[in-house]
Structures are given as C-alpha cells and as structure tokens.
Scaffold this active site. Structure first.
Site, short mmCIF file in Angstrom:
data_model
loop_
_atom_site.label_atom_id
_atom_site.label_comp_id
_atom_site.label_asym_id
_atom_site.label_seq_id
_atom_site.Cartn_x
_atom_site.Cartn_y
_atom_site.Cartn_z
N GLY A 1 0.84 -1.19 0.00
CA GLY A 1 0.00 0.00 0.00
C GLY A 1 0.87 1.24 0.00
O GLY A 1 2.07 1.15 -0.19
N SER A 2 0.28 2.42 0.21
CA SER A 2 1.09 3.64 0.21
C SER A 2 0.21 4.87 0.39
O SER A 2 -1.00 4.83 0.12
CB SER A 2 1.86 3.82 -1.10
OG SER A 2 2.69 2.73 -1.37
N ASN A 3 0.84 5.96 0.81
CA ASN A 3 0.29 7.30 0.68
C ASN A 3 1.28 8.14 -0.12
O ASN A 3 2.49 7.91 -0.06
CB ASN A 3 0.15 8.00 2.04
CG ASN A 3 -0.61 7.20 3.06
OD1 ASN A 3 -1.72 6.77 2.83
ND2 ASN A 3 0.01 7.00 4.22
N ASN B 1 -4.29 4.81 -1.65
CA ASN B 1 -4.80 3.54 -2.18
C ASN B 1 -6.30 3.57 -2.42
O ASN B 1 -6.91 2.50 -2.58
CB ASN B 1 -4.42 2.36 -1.28
CG ASN B 1 -2.94 2.32 -0.97
OD1 ASN B 1 -2.56 2.26 0.19
ND2 ASN B 1 -2.10 2.39 -1.99
#
Length: 816
Positions: A248-250, A520
């Site tokens: 995932g990520s921001n 995401n």
C-alpha cells in the site's frame, strides 16, 4: 549545469581513486586488488555517507548497474540469493517442498507450488521471448546494460567478499546469477498482483476425470461433475484478493502556489513488507552529464523505483485497478483440454514441469495454458472456479509480458519536470500495479493512474460478460468474459505499446491541482474539489465510500494546501502526525456510551461479564494519536479491530455515506449496534489478560527488537486511518505488539529552493541491511522510533563533506 557537474564529478573521481588506498576511508576488509583495479572489466566508485547510503558513480549504464548490484549484495545478499532460488524453481530442493514459500515474489503457499510456477516460466523461455522484442516493448539498450551490469556486480561481490549474515553464511544455494535472472526478477515483480497471486491454482489446475456422459458432464463423483460458481462469493473474493494490505502507500504532491517559494513539494510514504524481497534499498546513481538521481529501489532491480533528482520527485501508491481478468472457456465435449473459439477447437498448451525435492523423489506436474493465459480453478481456497467437462476459466495478466517497468523508472530518473514523467509513462507504459504522483521545481503537481491493465472497457464487459461476470465486474472490477467468442477479444488502443492494454489517453490523470493525494483509494478522490470521473470500472470506482486513510489524508492535505506557505518541514510533520481519523470520528462516542453502561460492565463474546469502567476515562483522555507516548491508543486500536469484526460496515455508522460529501461521511458511530459492547469488553479483557494497563503508552507495547535493543514504533493500522501505517504482530504473551512485518518503508519529503540541490529528507524505516552484523541493520530504525529524518546528500559538495564518507572502488576480476 551538466558540464559543471561533469567537471565536479570527474575531479572527484580522481580524488576517490587515490583516497581508496587511505585507511581513513578504506572499506573494511578492502583487498589489494580493489586498490589497484583491473582496467578491462566493469567498475564503479561507491561513496558511502551516513547510514550506509551509497552514492554510485559510473561512466556508463553497465558500470552503474555493476555498482548497484555490488552495493545491494553487500547489504542484502541473503535476501537477494533467496529470491534467485525462487526464480530458479529450486526452493523445494534446498528448503523442502512443503515449507512456506515466503511470499516475496508470489503468493504461493508452499515451495513446491512456487517452484512449479517459476520453473515453468523459465522452461517456457518466457523471458527470452520478451527480451527479443525491440524497445519500447522490450528493454532499451540502457536498461539491458544495467541488468547485465547488476548481475556482474552481484557476482563480483560474491567472488570477492565473505558472507557474514548468519541467515545464509555457508549456504550451498547461493550461486552466481545471469542477466536473465535479473530480468526474470523484474518480470516477477511486474506480475506479482496478477499471475503471482494465482500460483497455487495455476500449478494445481487439472482437467476433470471419469467417463463423459451423453450430456457432456462427467460421471458422478468425478472432478468434472457440474458445479456453478457462486457469483457473489467470487466477487467478494476478488475484492479481497486485490484489496488486501500486502502492499500500500500514501503520497501527496503540492502545486507551487501552496508552497512558501512557488516550487512543488512531494511526500512519499509507501507501505511495504519490512522483511524479504519486497524491501526497498536506498542509493544515489550518477553518470556524469547523463543521470543523477536518488531514491529507493526494490531489491534486485537496477533502477530507482521512487525518488528525486534536481528537478522532479515522484512516488507510487498501489492502485485500485484490477490487473487481471478471467475468460470463461467453452470446452470440447470430447476433450476437456480443448476449448472452442468461434466454434473452432484449440488445444490447450501442456506444460510439464519437474521439480527436485529435498530428501525425496522429484515431483512432476502439468500446467495448462490457453491463448488467454493459464487455466485456474479458484480465486482462493474457499471460492472454486470448477474445471468441468463443459467449462474452464483462464486467467489473463498483461503484466506477465511486461518488461517495461525498468525503462519507465529510468525515464523518471532522467526527467526534468512532471511533463517528462508523463512522457516516460506514455512512451514505455510499464507501470504494473501502482499510481504515480509527482511534483517538480517549477511548481507543477501530477497524479496519474497510468498502469498496465487488461483493456476491459465497460462496453466490452456489458457485451461479453458471462453470467458470472455480470455480477463480478460491477461489484469488484474483475471481468469474466466469454472466451468462446472472437469478438470478445480485448482489442487494442491506437496509442498502446502492446495489444490488449489501455493506451495513455484513457488513464485517469490530474495535472496541476493545488494538491494531488492518494492513499490507495480510487482516482476519483485524488482532489476533493476536482474529482476525476469517466474512467472504466476496471480502474476503480466512482462515487463509492472511501477508506478512513483516504478520508483522513484528504482532510489533512486539503487543509495544508488551503493554509499555504508549505515547506518540506510541513511534509515531515504530516508523516509523523500519527493522527487517528477513526478516533476523531468515534472515540468520544465510545467513551460516552461506555460511561452510560449500567454498573460499568459489558458482556464479552465469550459470555463473561467484564468491568469496563476504567476504559471510559482512558478513551476520553486519549489524544487521538498513535504516538509512542499516547495513552489509550493501544486500547482503542484493539477495540476498533474487534468492532469491525463484530459489526457490518453498513451498521457501523448512524449517518450513511453520501457521494455529495464523501470525505465527511459516513459518521457518528452507532453505539447501539449489536456487537458494540461485546467488542469493548473483549478489548479490555484482552489487555488485562496480557498484563497490559489500559492506559499504557503505545510504545511500551508496540516495538521492535534490534540487537537486543527494544525500539518503540510510532504509527498505526491503516484501518484506523493513520497516515504513518504500521501493521505489527499481536503477541500478548510477548508484551503486546512486537515485530513489524509491514508498514511505512522508504519515506521521502522533497522540495527545492534557489540552489541546484533538492531539499530532501528521507528515511528507510527498517534500515539499509538485513544483516544483524551490519552497522546499518538498525540505525535508521532508531531514527524512525524517534521520528527523525536523514538529510539527503545529493550534490557533490554535500557528499564530500559527509563526516562518515567512505569510498570504495569496485571492479570485476576477469580471468585472463
């Protein structure tokens, strides 16, 4: 500027070559050959600064790959070598067929399944066929040179150094690699969210057995007996399959008019595993006059995956796009390994794979492949897609033929603007399963979901979906198309580099918004004031509820953009704000409902009465953060996890979701929902059983141990909406949360000022090396524990002034 950089670096090279013989800067165990390098092989100069970050200086792409392969091996040889065992299909031979495969390069549950798949890829010469394609379909000359150099650098390190990591010291499974191995690793990473998720079923799928009846079904009790997949179960399984938190990520990019100096800003916060082959590794790569870039690379890859240079910075977030689809096959009644397309029979391709097994007889299995891809018989262990006498299902994954990721990344590394980022995406079309966000020195911002997806248009899905697909596509984005019809082929866009994928014109993109943020969620809510619409369902949804991390991220960055005057320091504060949006929405309601309980007690899921009165005051006083010193954070975290299990999402809130107000709805916790008080009782009982005070500071029970040192870890679960995602392992017997297997990884906060050097702060949360004997095994993890950053040394003057500067000139030893 480039000519000036060339003069600086060439001058520095002469200095480094001489300095490599000096004790003050020589590498540990540096040999005589390294001080007097051969002139006829690959070589590079590696300047190490604080925290073991290498700045790799080379004269061409092959040498740059060589220095990168060498330096990655020095830090991560065991992890890398383990991955190459996977790619060779030899895990069963060395580690046993039934042992867990690890999951770094696929989702295979066992070594045997992993080996059957990767050995099949190798024996079918998939990589060689793709390499035969000219650029941009195949790799460019520069990327081929980097891959060749990476393999040579890795091998040179193995030849010239002794492995000290106890994880693999003396292991017989560590062998030299070829450029083909490096390419195969890149292909595995590209397809990890497609074929990589289906390895178990690809390798297990077998045709039905038993005599056929007149109706075409198999005899009762055979594997060919007629069964119809449950459409809702398939849709739910697909949603879970591509919605799990394995990666995932921001990221957020700010436009220049929101910043203090009119230049862009970028904050990248990818969430990846803390162990194994999906770790990031930091470096700077420089070819004077040609390339100068810093950032994080996925292990085993030669290019920077996320990073920055003097002009532009970029990061990625795992997208909502569904990177594969299914084709439902109509089979020949006389032969379940033959399928019909427009009434004409086509035989499946039979792949027979033999795998050596430790202390056992080799295993031989058959896989079945079609024009669309491999036959699969399930989405997960609970949701079958039966291969009957009449029907089978084939998986199509366009990233299983995608070697363009490295060239796309190299284009980013050389970019001078967000426009150049888009140009690289448009030319190479190699990003497999992520979005791209970028900002540049001139003040531009960018979001784009330019990724490789099967070309499933809504029109095609409407026209060609099977009965199963009519449920799965709108619900989850996975299309199930009629494989018996030639007119249901995916087709081509005129601007696509390969058939069956979308061209650049169809990609959801937002340019030059005051902010572009993604956590995401779907492209739709990249910016709350400029929603993106009009894209096909396979890219994601529009007008549907957002996750708490997306909602919290948009709230935070929209407020930052409105406030204006932003600097890199503001990005650093956002990363470690550790705000809990779920707490802001619900903790007050929980505390009030708790205080209203008769007698201060609640009944747990086991039927036991629990005194929860103390929890009421703890939750009321909690500061709504996941800082290591926060009291009440652990209690709310454990409560929220249990609440989500006990109460369906559609009953969790009193105010429902509204597409007209997607960031602020749903809201107002439904404390009357059955399961609410039970979740509170269970959380309180759990902590007390573990001997943990309800108001214990988070860091006392969320930590990692490095070299016997216990390091508190800030951050919290994505389900709570926390930007700084940390997903630790709950182990009550060991004192609460312990090892962190997943979460914030390669952090970067980047801007520019009037100098030629970017203003960048970075942090590799789990540190540069997995070797517990390395000085860089835990040094950045200590920084992360204290919410501190590394000031990037990008320009030559900064590298040369490092008090930890250590210079190594690395080279091949060639037999004469």
């Amino acid at each position: 500027m480039r000519s000036r950089l060339r003069r600086l670096v060439l001058g520095a090279t002469a200095l480094f070559t001489a300095a490599s013989a000096l004790p003050a800067v020589a590498a540990p165990h540096q040999g005589r050959a390294e001080q007097h390098p051969s002139r006829d092989g690959m070589s590079a100069v590696i300047r190490y600064t604080e925290y073991g970050i290498p700045h790799i200086l080379a004269k061409n792409y092959a040498d740059l790959g060589f220095g990168t392969g060498w330096a990655q091996a020095a830090d991560e040889v065991c992890t890398l070598a383990d991955g190459f065992v996977t790619l060779r299909g030899e895990r069963s031979r060395y580690f046993g067929a039934d042992a867990a495969a690890g999951g770094e390069l696929s989702s295979a549950r066992t070594n045997l399944a992993s080996d059957l798949y990767f050995r099949g890829v190798r024996e079918s010469r998939t990589v060689e066929k793709l390499l035969a394609e000219p650029a941009p379909t195949g790799p460019s000359r520069e990327v081929r040179a980097m891959m060749r150099g990476w393999a040579a650098g890795y091998n040179a390190w193995l030849q010239q150094r002794k492995i000290t990591d106890p994880a693999c010291a003396g292991a017989s499974w560590i062998r030299p690699v070829t450029a083909l191995d490096v390419v195969a690793r890149g292909l595995a990473i590209a397809s990890i969210s497609g074929e990589g998720r289906f390895v178990d079923t690809i390798t297990a799928a077998q045709p039905p057995t038993g005599p056929a009846t007149a109706s075409g079904t198999r005899s009762p009790g055979s594997s060919g007996s007629a069964r119809t997949p449950d459409a809702k179960a398939v849709a739910k399984a697909a949603e879970e399959l591509w919605g799990d938190p394995g990666m995932g990520s921001n990221a957020v990019a700010f436009r220049g008019d929101t910043t203090a100096n009119g230049r862009g800003l970028l904050l990248g916060n990818p969430h990846y595993p803390w162990q194994g082959g999906r770790r990031f590794w930091q470096s700077q790569q420089t070819i004077p006059g040609e390339l100068n870039v810093s950032g994080g690379s996925l292990l085993g890859t030669p290019a920077i995956s996320m990073g920055f240079n003097a002009h532009v910075a970029w990061s990625h977030t795992v997208s909502t796009g569904v990177p594969a689809n299914l084709h439902q096959l109509t089979l020949d009644p006389a032969d379940p390994t033959t399928y019909l397309v427009d009434g004409k029979p086509e035989r499946m391709t039979k792949r027979t794979v033999r795998v050596a097994v430790k202390d056992g007889t080799p295993v031989t299995r058959t896989q079945w492949w079609t024009r669309y891809g491999p036959v699969v018989t399930s989405l997960n262990s609970q949701v079958p897609l039966p291969w009957t006498a009449k029907t089978a299902y084939a998986l199509h994954d366009p990233n299983a033929a995608n070697l363009r990721f490295a060239d796309t990344s190299l284009g980013f590394s050389k970019a001078r603007s967000t426009g150049d980022i888009m140009a690289s995406l448009d030319r190479h079309q190699g990003i497999p399963w992520v979005n791209t966000l970028a900002a540049d020195r001139a003040g531009h911002s960018l979001f784009t979901q330019s990724q490789v997806l099967p070309r499933i248009t809504d029109e095609l899905a409407e026209r060609c979906s099977t009965e199963l697909g009519r449920t799965t596509y709108p619900a989850s984005g996975i299309a199930v198309l009629d494989g018996s019809r030639g007119d249901c082929a995916l087709g081509s866009d005129p601007d696509a580099v390969a058939p069956g994928i979308f061209g650049p014109a169809r990609m959801p993109t937002l340019k030059d918004a005051p902010y572009a943020e993604n956590s995401n969620g779907p492209a739709w809510m990249t910016n709350a004031d400029r929603p993106i619409t009009g894209y096909e369902r396979v890219f994601g949804t529009v007008g549907t509820p957002l996750g708490l991390r997306t909602r919290g991220g948009i709230e935070d960055v929209a407020a930052m953009a409105e406030r204006g005057g932003l600097t890199v320091r503001d990005l650093q504060r956002q990363q470690f704000a550790n705000r809990v949006p779920a707490g802001d929405l619900a903790a007050g309601d929980v505390a009030r409902a708790c205080a209203a309980l008769t007698g201060g007690t609640a009944t747990g899921s086991d039927g036991k009465t629990v005194d929860v009165s103390e929890a009421c005051g703890v939750l009321k006083a909690w500061d709504r953060t996941m800082d290591t010193g926060s009291r009440g954070a652990l209690l709310f975290d454990r409560f929220w996890r249990k609440l989500e299990q006990a109460v369906p999402q559609d009953r969790l809130w009193k105010v429902p979701f509204s597409a007209a107000d997607p960031v602020r709805t749903p809201n107002t916790l439904n404390t009357d929902a059955p399961g609410f008080t039970g979740a509170l009782a269970d959380a309180v009982a759990e902590l007390r059983a573990a001997g943990i005070a309800l108001d214990a500071p988070l860091g006392a029970h969320q930590f990692v141990v490095r070299g016997g040192e216990r390091l508190p870890v800030p951050g919290g679960a994505g389900r709570l909406g926390v930007w700084n995602v940390i997903e630790p392992t709950w182990d009550a017997a060991a004192g609460g949360y312990s090892e962190v297997p997943f979460g914030s990884s390669h952090l970067q906060a980047v801007g520019w000022d009037d100098s030629r050097c970017p203003v960048a702060r970075t942090l590799l949360t789990y540190s540069q090396s997995s070797n517990p004997k390395s000085p860089h095994f835990a040094d950045q993890t200590r920084l992360f524990s204290g919410e501190k950053w590394v000031s990037s040394r990008f320009c030559e003057k900064d590298i040369l002034s490092s008090p930890k500067l250590r210079v190594v000139r690395v080279h091949e030893h060639r037999n004469r």
